[in-house]
Scaffold this motif. Structure first.
Motif, PDB file in Angstrom:
ATOM      1  N   LYS A  67      99.710  94.235 -57.641  1.00 44.59           N
ATOM      2  CA  LYS A  67      98.665  94.578 -56.685  1.00 44.59           C
ATOM      3  C   LYS A  67      98.209  93.356 -55.897  1.00 44.59           C
ATOM      4  O   LYS A  67      97.754  93.481 -54.779  1.00 44.59           O
ATOM      5  CB  LYS A  67      97.481  95.216 -57.406  1.00 44.59           C
ATOM      6  CG  LYS A  67      97.799  96.595 -57.947  1.00 44.59           C
ATOM      7  CD  LYS A  67      96.553  97.250 -58.471  1.00 44.59           C
ATOM      8  CE  LYS A  67      96.870  98.585 -59.060  1.00 44.59           C
ATOM      9  NZ  LYS A  67      96.789  99.662 -58.116  1.00 44.59           N
ATOM     10  N   PHE A  80     109.653  92.393 -51.632  1.00 41.03           N
ATOM     11  CA  PHE A  80     108.845  93.400 -50.950  1.00 41.03           C
ATOM     12  C   PHE A  80     109.536  94.760 -50.871  1.00 41.03           C
ATOM     13  O   PHE A  80     108.880  95.778 -50.681  1.00 41.03           O
ATOM     14  CB  PHE A  80     108.408  92.907 -49.572  1.00 41.03           C
ATOM     15  CG  PHE A  80     107.401  91.804 -49.660  1.00 41.03           C
ATOM     16  CD1 PHE A  80     106.214  91.991 -50.337  1.00 41.03           C
ATOM     17  CD2 PHE A  80     107.640  90.567 -49.101  1.00 41.03           C
ATOM     18  CE1 PHE A  80     105.279  90.973 -50.453  1.00 41.03           C
ATOM     19  CE2 PHE A  80     106.725  89.540 -49.192  1.00 41.03           C
ATOM     20  CZ  PHE A  80     105.537  89.742 -49.876  1.00 41.03           C
ATOM     21  N   CYS A 105     108.055  96.195 -54.056  1.00 39.10           N
ATOM     22  CA  CYS A 105     106.594  96.227 -54.212  1.00 39.10           C
ATOM     23  C   CYS A 105     105.985  97.173 -53.184  1.00 39.10           C
ATOM     24  O   CYS A 105     106.042  96.912 -51.989  1.00 39.10           O
ATOM     25  CB  CYS A 105     106.010  94.831 -54.011  1.00 39.10           C
ATOM     26  SG  CYS A 105     106.420  93.666 -55.299  1.00 39.10           S
ATOM     27  N   HIS A 106     105.376  98.245 -53.675  1.00 42.25           N
ATOM     28  CA  HIS A 106     104.771  99.229 -52.773  1.00 42.25           C
ATOM     29  C   HIS A 106     103.305  99.501 -53.105  1.00 42.25           C
ATOM     30  O   HIS A 106     102.705 100.407 -52.535  1.00 42.25           O
ATOM     31  CB  HIS A 106     105.557 100.538 -52.811  1.00 42.25           C
ATOM     32  CG  HIS A 106     106.983 100.371 -52.392  1.00 42.25           C
ATOM     33  ND1 HIS A 106     107.352 100.253 -51.075  1.00 42.25           N
ATOM     34  CD2 HIS A 106     108.118 100.276 -53.112  1.00 42.25           C
ATOM     35  CE1 HIS A 106     108.662 100.104 -50.997  1.00 42.25           C
ATOM     36  NE2 HIS A 106     109.153 100.101 -52.221  1.00 42.25           N
ATOM     37  N   ASN A 107     102.741  98.723 -54.042  1.00 41.25           N
ATOM     38  CA  ASN A 107     101.361  98.957 -54.478  1.00 41.25           C
ATOM     39  C   ASN A 107     100.458  97.756 -54.209  1.00 41.25           C
ATOM     40  O   ASN A 107      99.376  97.667 -54.771  1.00 41.25           O
ATOM     41  CB  ASN A 107     101.327  99.274 -55.985  1.00 41.25           C
ATOM     42  CG  ASN A 107     102.104 100.526 -56.302  1.00 41.25           C
ATOM     43  OD1 ASN A 107     101.817 101.575 -55.752  1.00 41.25           O
ATOM     44  ND2 ASN A 107     103.091 100.405 -57.167  1.00 41.25           N
ATOM     45  N   LEU A 108     100.890  96.862 -53.353  1.00 42.16           N
ATOM     46  CA  LEU A 108     100.115  95.651 -53.099  1.00 42.16           C
ATOM     47  C   LEU A 108      98.808  95.960 -52.373  1.00 42.16           C
ATOM     48  O   LEU A 108      98.769  96.776 -51.463  1.00 42.16           O
ATOM     49  CB  LEU A 108     100.934  94.658 -52.282  1.00 42.16           C
ATOM     50  CG  LEU A 108     102.117  94.045 -53.023  1.00 42.16           C
ATOM     51  CD1 LEU A 108     103.047  93.326 -52.053  1.00 42.16           C
ATOM     52  CD2 LEU A 108     101.630  93.093 -54.104  1.00 42.16           C
ATOM     53  N   LYS A 109      97.748  95.285 -52.803  1.00 40.19           N
ATOM     54  CA  LYS A 109      96.448  95.396 -52.157  1.00 40.19           C
ATOM     55  C   LYS A 109      96.097  94.109 -51.408  1.00 40.19           C
ATOM     56  O   LYS A 109      95.491  94.157 -50.359  1.00 40.19           O
ATOM     57  CB  LYS A 109      95.361  95.705 -53.185  1.00 40.19           C
ATOM     58  CG  LYS A 109      95.509  97.103 -53.783  1.00 40.19           C
ATOM     59  CD  LYS A 109      94.345  97.490 -54.640  1.00 40.19           C
ATOM     60  CE  LYS A 109      93.057  97.677 -53.929  1.00 40.19           C
ATOM     61  NZ  LYS A 109      92.989  98.630 -52.858  1.00 40.19           N
ATOM     62  N   GLN A 125     105.274  98.939 -45.953  1.00 44.02           N
ATOM     63  CA  GLN A 125     105.336 100.136 -46.795  1.00 44.02           C
ATOM     64  C   GLN A 125     104.253 100.146 -47.875  1.00 44.02           C
ATOM     65  O   GLN A 125     104.166 101.086 -48.651  1.00 44.02           O
ATOM     66  CB  GLN A 125     106.725 100.270 -47.404  1.00 44.02           C
ATOM     67  CG  GLN A 125     107.780 100.470 -46.338  1.00 44.02           C
ATOM     68  CD  GLN A 125     109.204 100.399 -46.868  1.00 44.02           C
ATOM     69  OE1 GLN A 125     109.438 100.288 -48.058  1.00 44.02           O
ATOM     70  NE2 GLN A 125     110.154 100.462 -45.960  1.00 44.02           N
ATOM     71  N   ASN A 126     103.424  99.129 -47.901  1.00 38.28           N
ATOM     72  CA  ASN A 126     102.307  99.050 -48.851  1.00 38.28           C
ATOM     73  C   ASN A 126     101.089  99.732 -48.237  1.00 38.28           C
ATOM     74  O   ASN A 126     100.257  99.087 -47.601  1.00 38.28           O
ATOM     75  CB  ASN A 126     101.995  97.593 -49.196  1.00 38.28           C
ATOM     76  CG  ASN A 126     103.019  97.018 -50.134  1.00 38.28           C
ATOM     77  OD1 ASN A 126     102.923  97.181 -51.339  1.00 38.28           O
ATOM     78  ND2 ASN A 126     104.034  96.374 -49.574  1.00 38.28           N
ATOM     79  N   LYS A 127     100.987 101.020 -48.446  1.00 34.87           N
ATOM     80  CA  LYS A 127      99.959 101.835 -47.780  1.00 34.87           C
ATOM     81  C   LYS A 127      98.540 101.588 -48.281  1.00 34.87           C
ATOM     82  O   LYS A 127      97.585 102.121 -47.721  1.00 34.87           O
ATOM     83  CB  LYS A 127     100.292 103.321 -47.925  1.00 34.87           C
ATOM     84  CG  LYS A 127     101.674 103.696 -47.410  1.00 34.87           C
ATOM     85  CD  LYS A 127     101.866 103.340 -45.972  1.00 34.87           C
ATOM     86  CE  LYS A 127     103.241 103.776 -45.488  1.00 34.87           C
ATOM     87  NZ  LYS A 127     103.576 103.269 -44.199  1.00 34.87           N
ATOM     88  N   THR A 128      98.372 100.766 -49.348  1.00 30.19           N
ATOM     89  CA  THR A 128      97.034 100.442 -49.837  1.00 30.19           C
ATOM     90  C   THR A 128      96.675  98.982 -49.592  1.00 30.19           C
ATOM     91  O   THR A 128      95.682  98.494 -50.118  1.00 30.19           O
ATOM     92  CB  THR A 128      96.907 100.748 -51.346  1.00 30.19           C
ATOM     93  OG1 THR A 128      97.874  99.981 -52.056  1.00 30.19           O
ATOM     94  CG2 THR A 128      97.115 102.231 -51.621  1.00 30.19           C
ATOM     95  N   LEU A 129      97.464  98.291 -48.782  1.00 32.05           N
ATOM     96  CA  LEU A 129      97.213  96.882 -48.503  1.00 32.05           C
ATOM     97  C   LEU A 129      95.907  96.719 -47.734  1.00 32.05           C
ATOM     98  O   LEU A 129      95.728  97.330 -46.688  1.00 32.05           O
ATOM     99  CB  LEU A 129      98.382  96.301 -47.693  1.00 32.05           C
ATOM    100  CG  LEU A 129      98.403  94.791 -47.526  1.00 32.05           C
ATOM    101  CD1 LEU A 129      98.606  94.097 -48.869  1.00 32.05           C
ATOM    102  CD2 LEU A 129      99.494  94.382 -46.557  1.00 32.05           C
TER     103      LEU A 129
END
Length: 131
Positions: free
Chosen positions: A4, A22, A25-29, A48-52
């Motif tokens: 994250k 990357f 990794c798709h959950n990075l904040k 592609q990290n929709k919660t960044l």
């Protein structure tokens, strides 16, 4: 990977390694990649990290308008803190940066675009103030 938070600032990691990282990794904040080397594929995977919500790319090398376009398309109303200072923005790059900011206008609270003196015009600053 379930990462994250990631800070690779001032690392000497190869671009191909960052691509692989990357891609998984798709959950990075929060991501800090200060003074790292980039290519468009890295930014495509990062998008592609929709919660960044925090993106720090100050002094990054290799940021292009296409790479920022990937971020602008993929990251919408997620970013709270953006640092694109001293990345050598030209006319095309700043236009994509403005699109990224506009696409995050509902969430953006902190912006650093220091060192953007040649491409940052009054009209562009007014655009930023209006988003």
């Amino acid at each position: 990977l379930k990462l994250k938070y990631l800070d690779l600032s001032f690392s000497t990691i190869e671009e191909t390694c960052l691509e692989s990282l990357f891609q998984k990794c798709h959950n990075l904040k929060k991501v800090s990649l200060e003074n790292c080397n980039f290519n468009d594929r890295i930014l495509h995977y990062l998008s592609q990290n929709k919660t960044l919500d925090v993106l720090d790319m100050q002094m990054a090398v290799g940021i292009t308008d296409q790479g920022l376009s990937y971020l602008a398309q993929g990251l919408r109303n997620t970013l709270v803190d953006v640092n694109l200072s001293w990345i050598g923005m030209d006319e095309d790059v700043i236009e994509e940066a403005l699109l990224l900011l506009a696409n995050n206008s509902q969430t953006l609270r902190s912006l650093n675009i220091a060192g953007c003196k040649d491409a940052l015009t009054d009209d562009r600053l007014h655009f930023i103030l209006g988003i």
